[in-house]
Design an enzyme around this catalytic site. Sequence first.
Site, short mmCIF file in Angstrom:
data_model
loop_
_atom_site.label_atom_id
_atom_site.label_comp_id
_atom_site.label_asym_id
_atom_site.label_seq_id
_atom_site.Cartn_x
_atom_site.Cartn_y
_atom_site.Cartn_z
N ALA A 66 0.85 -1.19 0.00
CA ALA A 66 0.00 0.00 0.00
C ALA A 66 0.89 1.24 0.00
O ALA A 66 2.06 1.19 0.36
CB ALA A 66 -0.91 0.00 1.23
N GLY A 112 -0.23 -5.06 0.90
CA GLY A 112 -1.46 -5.01 0.11
C GLY A 112 -1.34 -5.69 -1.24
O GLY A 112 -2.33 -6.14 -1.80
N GLU A 115 -1.98 -9.26 -0.51
CA GLU A 115 -3.40 -9.37 -0.21
C GLU A 115 -4.25 -9.30 -1.48
O GLU A 115 -5.26 -9.99 -1.61
CB GLU A 115 -3.79 -8.27 0.78
CG GLU A 115 -3.22 -8.53 2.17
CD GLU A 115 -3.41 -7.36 3.12
OE1 GLU A 115 -4.02 -7.56 4.18
OE2 GLU A 115 -2.95 -6.24 2.79
N GLU A 135 3.77 -5.87 7.51
CA GLU A 135 3.09 -4.84 8.28
C GLU A 135 3.57 -4.71 9.72
O GLU A 135 3.60 -3.60 10.28
CB GLU A 135 1.56 -5.10 8.27
CG GLU A 135 0.88 -4.75 6.97
CD GLU A 135 0.92 -5.85 5.93
OE1 GLU A 135 0.26 -5.73 4.88
OE2 GLU A 135 1.64 -6.86 6.15
#
Length: 255
Positions: A66, A112, A115, A135
């Site tokens: 992200a 992300g 994911e 993360e």
Amino acid sequence: MSYENILLEKENKLAVVTINRPQSLNALNAKTIQEISSAMDELNADESCRVIIITGSGEKSFVAGADIKEFSDFGQEKAEELARNGHNTLFNKIENTSKPVIAAVNGFALGGGLELAMACHIRYASENARLGLPEVTLGLIPGYGGTQRLPKLVGKGIANEMIFSAKMIPALKAKEIGLVNEVYPIEELLTKTKELANTIANNSPMAISKAIQAVNLSDTEKGFESEIKYFGELFEMNDKKEGVAAFLEKRKPNF
């Protein structure tokens, strides 16, 4: 529809969505998430499209994570809103779409990015791919489904190791644990992904849509009953009639 951060190409029954932010290793910001979501809506409405491929531009990165700059100063309320919007806008939409979505993971798939790949129904990876959820090194946990989808794919023990350690794993290790289906040289990745997509595209779209729904319920109490229900529903649909007729007539079905 025109896009700024993604490329959308349609090829016969296939579509390729390419995340195109090479200057930031294709990191997911809010605009990119919205554009991928809009592309999914466009492709779901396009009856000529049977299979969707998601990949990243270049050879270094699928999606490197992200865009941290966008949420670095968020508090709890805005952070929860960010995660919830991500789920609803894109990640759950991909997982529950009626058309198969294949991730062609070219290079880094981190945070992300991993994911996003896990929300897809199938994952192929290049030999140079590196996958991980970093993360916890930021004092966070995955917020776009990583803690939920990873254990289902690789088991809780390996998922815990990946999440707690934040270590990246190479593509061949990812295949060994079931995180990706196949690994290919980078120059062959998209070709091999399209080969699989074309094979899928020749099968019944109605049956595949029901199969996606049934598989997504496989770890719930509704799983078996849903399979029975969808199996029965397909007997009333044209694809089943064509498929059975083709089998009996010893020809290829025309779905």
